[in-house]
Design an enzyme around this catalytic site. Structure first.
Site, short mmCIF file in Angstrom:
data_model
loop_
_atom_site.label_atom_id
_atom_site.label_comp_id
_atom_site.label_asym_id
_atom_site.label_seq_id
_atom_site.Cartn_x
_atom_site.Cartn_y
_atom_site.Cartn_z
CG ASP A 25 -1.75 1.23 1.39
OD1 ASP A 25 -1.84 2.00 0.43
OD2 ASP A 25 -2.31 1.41 2.48
CG ASN A 27 -2.88 5.46 -1.30
OD1 ASN A 27 -3.10 4.46 -0.61
ND2 ASN A 27 -3.65 5.79 -2.33
CG ASP A 33 -1.19 1.96 -3.80
OD1 ASP A 33 0.00 1.62 -3.71
OD2 ASP A 33 -1.73 2.75 -2.99
CG ASP A 206 -8.10 -15.31 -16.94
OD1 ASP A 206 -7.57 -15.91 -15.99
OD2 ASP A 206 -9.34 -15.18 -17.06
CD GLU A 266 -5.79 -19.60 -16.34
OE1 GLU A 266 -6.14 -20.02 -15.23
OE2 GLU A 266 -6.48 -18.79 -17.01
#
Length: 357
Positions: A25, A27, A33, A206, A266
């Site tokens: 993280d 922020n 993020d 994917d 995949e």
């Protein structure tokens, strides 16, 4: 074996998967993020990895951890902005790291503008042809078009207010795209180019084995878990031959760029011989070796998988990959540490992975 200057980087790359929300993280809002990933780039470099694979960072309602994409050329606001993404890619390159993005071509979010337009336009429209809509069976169309099952449970069809049904091989909020539609194919080539233009080095695809459905959408007659590949070579929606035309087109897009841009499939298929079809010359560069992932912690069984993989993939000039876990399966430390199953108790869980490249 690490990537070398004498061969394309992807032939021997060590790839580190990052799920953004839980990685770092930047922020302080409690959500991982892009800024958080940037702050850890020296750590990733010092680990000795060659590339980072970023799970979907696109705008999404997050019904399926971001694999329900609402905009393929945007960034989820909780993760940052396009400018943040561009800065991350450049800084990763400065650290000697490649960047692989997830691309999710089998389905979109039901909040994607394409699906919203399809719902508004109605039966028979060009907008609706981007997806797999069909009339139902029964006297009043009250029954689904076939017996297909969704990977997340239940039927693979949902009926809308005008009476048609749409296909979703995953969640109801993930309508399947119609890859027989020329506009869908051309739009995804533009999406690939959008990110290649920003310096992305490749894509993990994917559900690469699911894009093409059999003409007429016949009953499957069986329910196959997405992580348990069908042994049939004529399954109506898994690993159909038509997917290879799509990936040949994608390869031509990648080949317009320098730097050995690459794809990782995949593809849950019946074995190495079918997997090799995805990585033939002119198609994708590499693919996840799920036979190796699913093998028990047993020397004889592992050796069998290794030999089959090397033989089938080597025959088409592609490298074998050695996959131990990803976001769809229990992590290997836990899996191999289970007594009386595929592991050998604590000794299996603590075992050092072998460098099999």
């Amino acid at each position: 074996m690490r990537a070398t200057d004498s061969a394309p980087w992807w032939r021997s790359a060590v790839i580190y998967q990052i799920y953004i929300r839980s990685f770092a993280d930047g922020n302080g809002d409690g959500v991982g993020d892009i800024a958080g990933i940037r702050s850890r780039l020296p750590y990733l470099r010092d680990l000795g990895v060659d590339a980072v694979w970023i799970t979907p960072w696109y705008p999404s309602p997050m019904v399926d951890a971001g694999y329900d994409v609402a905009d393929y050329t945007g960034i989820e606001p909780a993760f940052g902005t396009i400018a943040d993404a561009e800065a991350f890619i450049a800084e990763a390159h400065d650290h000697g790291l490649r960047v692989i993005l997830d691309i999710v071509p089998n389905h979109t979010s039901d909040r994607h503008a394409w699906f919203e337009a399809a719902m508004a336009a109605g039966p028979g429209s060009p907008e609706r042809d981007r997806y797999v809509f069909r009339p139902g069976k029964g006297e009043h169309g009250e029954l689904p078009p076939n017996d297909w099952r969704a990977a997340f449970g239940g039927g693979a069809w949902t009926r809308v207010a005008d009476g048609e049904w749409y296909l979703h091989l995953f969640a109801e909020a993930q309508p399947d795209l119609n890859w027989e539609n020329t506009e869908v194919r051309r739009d995804f080539e533009k999406i690939l180019a959008f990110w290649f233009d920003r310096g992305v080095d490749g894509f993990r695809i994917d559900v690469a084995h699911g894009l093409i459905k059999q003409e007429g959408l016949p009953d499957a007659g069986e329910s196959v878990d997405v992580l348990e590949p069908t042994k049939r070579e004529d399954h109506p929606h898994w690993d159909r031959d038509g997917v290879h035309e799509i990936f040949s087109e994608w390869r031509r897009v990648a080949d317009r760029y320098d730097g050995d841009r690459a794809f990782v499939a995949e593809a849950w298929v019946s074995g190495p011989a079918r997997l090799a079809r995805y990585v033939r010359p002119g198609e994708l560069q590499t693919a996840f070796n799920f036979d190796f992932l699913r093998a028990p912690w047993d020397a004889t069984r592992l050796r069998e998988v290794i030999d089959r993989s090397l033989g089938a993939l080597g025959a088409v000039g592609a490298p074998a990959t050695w996959v131990l876990s990803n976001h769809d399966v229990v992590r290997h430390v836990t899996r191999y540490g289970r007594p009386h199953t595929e592991g050998r108790g604590p000794r299996g869980g603590r075992a050092e992975p072998l460098d099999l490249a």
